[in-house]
Write an enzyme that holds these catalytic residues in place. Structure first.
Site, PDB file in Angstrom:
ATOM      1  N   GLN A  51     -18.077   4.962  32.412  1.00 18.17           N
ATOM      2  CA  GLN A  51     -16.908   5.108  32.013  1.00 18.17           C
ATOM      3  C   GLN A  51     -16.810   3.452  31.612  1.00 18.17           C
ATOM      4  O   GLN A  51     -15.371   3.469  31.097  1.00 18.17           O
ATOM      5  CB  GLN A  51     -16.030   5.391  33.065  1.00 18.17           C
ATOM      6  CG  GLN A  51     -16.688   6.852  33.657  1.00 18.17           C
ATOM      7  CD  GLN A  51     -14.479   7.527  34.554  1.00 18.17           C
ATOM      8  OE1 GLN A  51     -15.483   7.428  35.353  1.00 18.17           O
ATOM      9  NE2 GLN A  51     -14.448   8.455  34.322  1.00 18.17           N
ATOM     10  N   CYS A  93      -9.757  13.211  34.333  1.00 14.33           N
ATOM     11  CA  CYS A  93     -10.422  12.227  34.033  1.00 14.33           C
ATOM     12  C   CYS A  93     -10.102  11.365  33.987  1.00 14.33           C
ATOM     13  O   CYS A  93      -9.416  11.884  32.217  1.00 14.33           O
ATOM     14  CB  CYS A  93     -11.877  12.991  33.872  1.00 14.33           C
ATOM     15  SG  CYS A  93     -13.092  11.648  33.232  1.00 14.33           S
ATOM     16  N   LEU A  94     -10.313   9.768  33.446  1.00 16.55           N
ATOM     17  CA  LEU A  94      -9.982   8.588  33.043  1.00 16.55           C
ATOM     18  C   LEU A  94     -10.592   9.173  31.740  1.00 16.55           C
ATOM     19  O   LEU A  94      -9.661   8.222  30.628  1.00 16.55           O
ATOM     20  CB  LEU A  94     -10.735   6.981  34.098  1.00 16.55           C
ATOM     21  CG  LEU A  94      -9.687   7.424  35.034  1.00 16.55           C
ATOM     22  CD1 LEU A  94      -9.876   5.710  35.480  1.00 16.55           C
ATOM     23  CD2 LEU A  94      -7.941   7.696  34.772  1.00 16.55           C
ATOM     24  N   HIS A 135     -17.844  14.504  40.992  1.00 21.68           N
ATOM     25  CA  HIS A 135     -17.064  14.405  40.093  1.00 21.68           C
ATOM     26  C   HIS A 135     -17.274  13.189  39.242  1.00 21.68           C
ATOM     27  O   HIS A 135     -18.286  13.112  38.290  1.00 21.68           O
ATOM     28  CB  HIS A 135     -15.446  13.767  40.025  1.00 21.68           C
ATOM     29  CG  HIS A 135     -15.031  13.595  38.642  1.00 21.68           C
ATOM     30  ND1 HIS A 135     -14.383  14.550  37.286  1.00 21.68           N
ATOM     31  CD2 HIS A 135     -14.791  12.259  38.087  1.00 21.68           C
ATOM     32  CE1 HIS A 135     -13.597  14.025  36.919  1.00 21.68           C
ATOM     33  NE2 HIS A 135     -14.518  13.016  36.169  1.00 21.68           N
ATOM     34  N   GLU A 136     -18.189  12.112  40.162  1.00 24.89           N
ATOM     35  CA  GLU A 136     -19.021  10.743  40.069  1.00 24.89           C
ATOM     36  C   GLU A 136     -19.423  10.104  39.241  1.00 24.89           C
ATOM     37  O   GLU A 136     -20.256  10.238  38.468  1.00 24.89           O
ATOM     38  CB  GLU A 136     -17.861  10.348  41.114  1.00 24.89           C
ATOM     39  CG  GLU A 136     -16.440   9.075  40.880  1.00 24.89           C
ATOM     40  CD  GLU A 136     -15.896   9.113  39.457  1.00 24.89           C
ATOM     41  OE1 GLU A 136     -16.791   8.333  38.687  1.00 24.89           O
ATOM     42  OE2 GLU A 136     -15.018  10.074  39.566  1.00 24.89           O
ATOM     43  N   HIS A 139     -21.166  11.881  36.001  1.00 23.26           N
ATOM     44  CA  HIS A 139     -20.541  11.009  35.822  1.00 23.26           C
ATOM     45  C   HIS A 139     -22.388  10.203  35.483  1.00 23.26           C
ATOM     46  O   HIS A 139     -22.704   9.898  34.804  1.00 23.26           O
ATOM     47  CB  HIS A 139     -19.701  10.039  35.727  1.00 23.26           C
ATOM     48  CG  HIS A 139     -18.371  10.570  34.932  1.00 23.26           C
ATOM     49  ND1 HIS A 139     -18.178  10.970  33.831  1.00 23.26           N
ATOM     50  CD2 HIS A 139     -16.987  10.252  35.899  1.00 23.26           C
ATOM     51  CE1 HIS A 139     -16.870  10.961  33.616  1.00 23.26           C
ATOM     52  NE2 HIS A 139     -16.522  10.925  35.252  1.00 23.26           N
TER      53      HIS A 139
END
Ligand code: NI
Length: 182
Positions: A51, A93-94, A135-136, A139
């Site tokens: 990210q 999500c960022l 979630h991480e 990614h």
């Protein structure tokens, strides 16, 4: 310490599986410090290296979103080694500013990882912590959360994103929004 630019959907780094961290050296410690500042400024409850444009298997989770320093979890080369149960809650999500949607996750996960001292550890989490860990780690595998939404919801989200892209408004703005995003 420096703030890093948060990449938004459309950047190929977000859909590229990351490479394992071979050695926890000074460059990794600097990256972690910069990511922590970036996550706090966002604000977010988690941030994965892709990210911020770094394709390494490393992420942060902090359910206090930076409010309590002892809540920070630094996960290097994390892997889910056990999971149990089921939950379906809303996630943000960022890398998807303004996008929220329900995602299916296990209720409880056990994650094995390396810490900043290079030691192997395990952590178990349920409910929100389980969602944040999943979630991480997604990614780090190049998986973005809209790909876990229902096909209908995903189509609606993609339509919204395309419009924002056309209008030049598809970007992360630090400090905007206080929802739980990761
Ligand atoms: Ni995310």
């Amino acid at each position: 310490m420096a703030l890093m630019d948060i990449r938004v959907y459309g950047d190929p780094v977000l859909e590229t599986p990351t490479l394992a961290v071979k050695e926890v050296d000074e460059s990794i410690r600097t990256l972690v410090a910069d990511m922590y500042e970036t996550m706090k400024a966002a604000p977010g409850i988690g941030l994965a290296a892709p990210q911020v444009g770094v394709s390494k298997r490393l992420c942060l989770v902090d359910l206090s979103a930076g409010a309590e320093p002892d809540q920070l979890m630094i996960l290097i080369n994390p892997e889910i080694i056990a999971e149990e149960g089921y939950q379906k809650e809303e996630e943000g999500c960022l890398s998807f500013p303004g996008v929220f949607g329900h995602v299916e996750r296990p209720m409880n996960v056990t994650v094995r990882y390396t810490d900043l001292d290079g030691d192997e550890k395990e952590i178990e989490g349920d409910e929100l912590l389980a969602r944040a860990l999943c979630h991480e780690i997604d990614h780090l595998d190049g998986m973005v959360f809209i790909n876990r939404m229902s096909p209908l919801k995903r189509r609606l989200v993609l339509k919204t994103i395309r419009k924002l892209q056309r209008d030049g408004q598809w970007e992360h703005r630090p400090g905007e929004g206080s929802e739980e995003r990761a």
